[in-house]
Design a protein around this motif. Structure first.
Motif, mmCIF file in Angstrom:
data_model
loop_
_atom_site.group_PDB
_atom_site.id
_atom_site.type_symbol
_atom_site.label_atom_id
_atom_site.label_comp_id
_atom_site.label_asym_id
_atom_site.label_seq_id
_atom_site.Cartn_x
_atom_site.Cartn_y
_atom_site.Cartn_z
ATOM 1 N N MET A 3 0.857 -1.187 0.000
ATOM 2 C CA MET A 3 0.000 0.000 0.000
ATOM 3 C C MET A 3 0.895 1.241 0.000
ATOM 4 O O MET A 3 1.911 1.280 0.701
ATOM 5 N N VAL A 4 0.499 2.253 -0.751
ATOM 6 C CA VAL A 4 1.321 3.459 -0.830
ATOM 7 C C VAL A 4 0.434 4.694 -0.813
ATOM 8 O O VAL A 4 -0.677 4.687 -1.342
ATOM 9 N N ARG A 5 0.938 5.743 -0.174
ATOM 10 C CA ARG A 5 0.214 7.014 -0.122
ATOM 11 C C ARG A 5 1.236 8.152 -0.169
ATOM 12 O O ARG A 5 2.263 8.106 0.507
ATOM 13 N N LEU A 6 0.946 9.168 -0.960
ATOM 14 C CA LEU A 6 1.793 10.364 -0.964
ATOM 15 C C LEU A 6 1.593 11.117 0.347
ATOM 16 O O LEU A 6 0.466 11.308 0.801
ATOM 17 N N THR A 7 2.677 11.548 0.942
ATOM 18 C CA THR A 7 2.594 12.406 2.117
ATOM 19 C C THR A 7 2.276 13.826 1.673
ATOM 20 O O THR A 7 2.358 14.149 0.482
ATOM 21 N N PRO A 8 1.907 14.742 2.598
ATOM 22 C CA PRO A 8 1.757 16.152 2.202
ATOM 23 C C PRO A 8 3.019 16.695 1.546
ATOM 24 O O PRO A 8 2.942 17.449 0.567
#
Length: 506
Positions: A293-298
């Motif tokens: 799972m991957v998500r861009l940080t702010p």
């Protein structure tokens, strides 16, 4: 703003530069680079490429507080040093190369090995004394280094691909540097789009197979073939390695592929479910996180947007219209998702005196061009939270053919008693304008037929009058009503009225 010129990406909501700079400073890899830059001095020895020599690495590992017994620690120290050198946090003077001498590269005429030197760079001071933007510029430079490293295949593959002459056999390696960099940029662009699109992945991570499939599976493909699934699997595993490298710089939050899962199933089984999913929302398997799972940080959102802007991509951010005129504001937010449009409008209003701002918005909402209805809809949205001090500016347009209906709605919603009743011509014009705006904003939604029915229910002989309305979208709106009106008789009348309107005003 024409359809050809409006932004292709939704606007992103960025944290402040100060918040982003703080995030950059605590990103593990960047923090290590800063620490090594402060450590660098006369006793620091570097090789021909500016890298720390091997016998310096144990000290660098100690400076960074890493576990000397961990085989990966020396690699972390080397990477942090490379980031420090590439960003200007440290200045490196490489040894002069004298390949003709017996000592080989870096050897002097006496055969003794020569070393380069290092010292803290001028830019190191920006970390503590620079503005947030200075810190972010340093971080972006570090990101470039990390992305370049991530696009390089596993070093074991490079070693295996070396030919007898010591050159890399790229054909055997099946690695094209430009292609790999473009692939990673494309993946990050897709991840950015999923993050900023309303209803997308802003609040939840994206399964790695879905992200890989977005790069491999054609949009018009129904059931992916085994060959395509194998490509998705290969891409997924490559991304697993790349995101492991990108997480320490603060670009993403990443949960790697479960190693036990990889041992349990073959590639096609791993990716078949997620690869066929239309997007993150379609993947509801409770074990999907095992696929990665991957998500861009702010900070990651900021970084990918900065790279897009540098590449010439139009990637708007909420708040960047705050110092623009009302005409630029309404043109831009006409194509934003509703929530983003509201946020942009609120920031625009926050820096202005309300009466003057309302007058400017109303003036910008005028126009009989194709974008006029949507500008007026966004103007109405902008005026919705305005209080009594906006009333004089709104009253000033009561007699305006294009804005009078909007003004009456605003005043009536606030219970103002002396609002003049609109004449029939204004009522019909406002109805056409409202439907045209809704069609432009959201297309033919499920709610639109109900709106059409509501707007026409209280006017006997509506379509007999509507085709005469002097509005550039009259025929277009009547044709839409002919397709969508829930009452079959009314829909037939709408089609007849549309034909008359076309005949009257081709």
């Amino acid at each position: 703003m024409s359809a050809e010129s409006h932004p292709t990406l939704p606007p992103v909501r960025l944290h402040s530069d100060a918040e982003l700079a703080r995030d950059a400073l605590v990103a593990p890899l960047f923090a290590r680079a800063v620490r090594l830059a402060r450590w660098a001095g006369p006793g620091t020895r570097v090789g021909i490429g500016g890298e720390l020599v091997a016998d310096q690495l144990p000290e660098a590992v100690t400076v960074l507080g890493l576990d000397a017994a961990d085989a990966d620690s020396a690699g972390y120290a080397s990477q942090a040093w490379r980031v420090a050198a590439d960003t200007g946090l440290v200045d490196v003077t490489e040894p002069e190369e004298d390949a003709g001498q017996a000592g080989g590269p870096g050897a002097g005429q006496d055969g003794e090995e020569r070393f380069g030197t290092a010292a803290p760079g001028e830019d190191l001071a920006l970390v503590t004394r620079g503005a947030p933007g200075d810190v972010l510029d340093l971080w972006l430079a570090a990101l470039d280094t990390v992305l370049a490293d991530a696009a390089v295949p596993d070093l074991d593959g490079l070693v295996d691909a070396l030919d007898a002459g010591g050159e890399v056999d790229f054909d055997r390696l099946d690695w094209n540097p430009g292609r790999e960099a473009d692939f990673l940029d494309g993946v990050l662009a897709n991840l950015y789009l999923l993050t900023v699109t309303e209803g997308g992945a802003a609040d939840r991570p994206v399964p790695l197979p879905v992200l890989a499939a977005s790069m491999i599976v054609p949009d018009d493909m129904g059931e992916p073939t085994d060959a395509v699934l194998e490509q998705v699997s290969d891409a997924m595993m490559r991304l697993d390695d790349q995101f492991r490298q990108l997480e320490p710089i603060g670009l993403v939050e990443f949960r790697p592929v479960d190693e036990e899962l990889m041992a349990e199933a073959d590639d096609a089984e791993i990716t078949s479910g997620a690869a066929q999913a239309g997007g993150p929302a379609a993947v509801d398997d409770e074990d999907v996180s095992r696929y990665g799972m991957v998500r861009l940080t702010p900070l990651g959102l900021y970084g990918i947007r900065a790279r897009m802007l540098e590449a010439g991509v139009e990637a708007p951010a909420v708040g960047e219209l705050a110092d623009k005129g009302a005409d630029a504001l309404l043109d831009a937010v006409s194509f934003y998702p509703e929530n983003a449009a509201q946020a942009e409008i609120e920031q625009w209003l926050a820096g202005r005196e309300l009466p003057a701002a309302v007058a400017e918005l109303l003036a910008a909402a005028r126009g009989d061009d194709e974008g006029g209805p949507l500008r007026r809809l966004r103007c109405q949205q902008a005026l919705a939270p305005a209080g009594p001090e906006a009333e004089p500016a709104v009253r000033a347009v009561l007699d305006d053919a294009e804005l009078g209906g909007l003004a009456r709605v605003w005043l009536a919603e606030r219970g103002v008693a002396d609002v003049p009743a609109p004449d029939p011509e204004m009522v019909f014009w406002l109805t056409v304008d409202t439907i045209a705006a809704q069609l432009a904003a959201d297309g033919e939604t499920e709610e639109l037929p109900l709106l059409m029915e509501t707007l026409t229910a209280h006017h006997a002989g509506f379509f007999e009058q509507a085709w005469r309305v002097e509005h550039p979208a009259t025929a277009y709106v009547l044709e839409a009503m002919g397709r969508l009106h829930p009452d079959k008789k009314a829909a037939k009348e709408a089609r007849k009225a549309a034909f008359k309107a076309r005949s009257r005003r081709p």
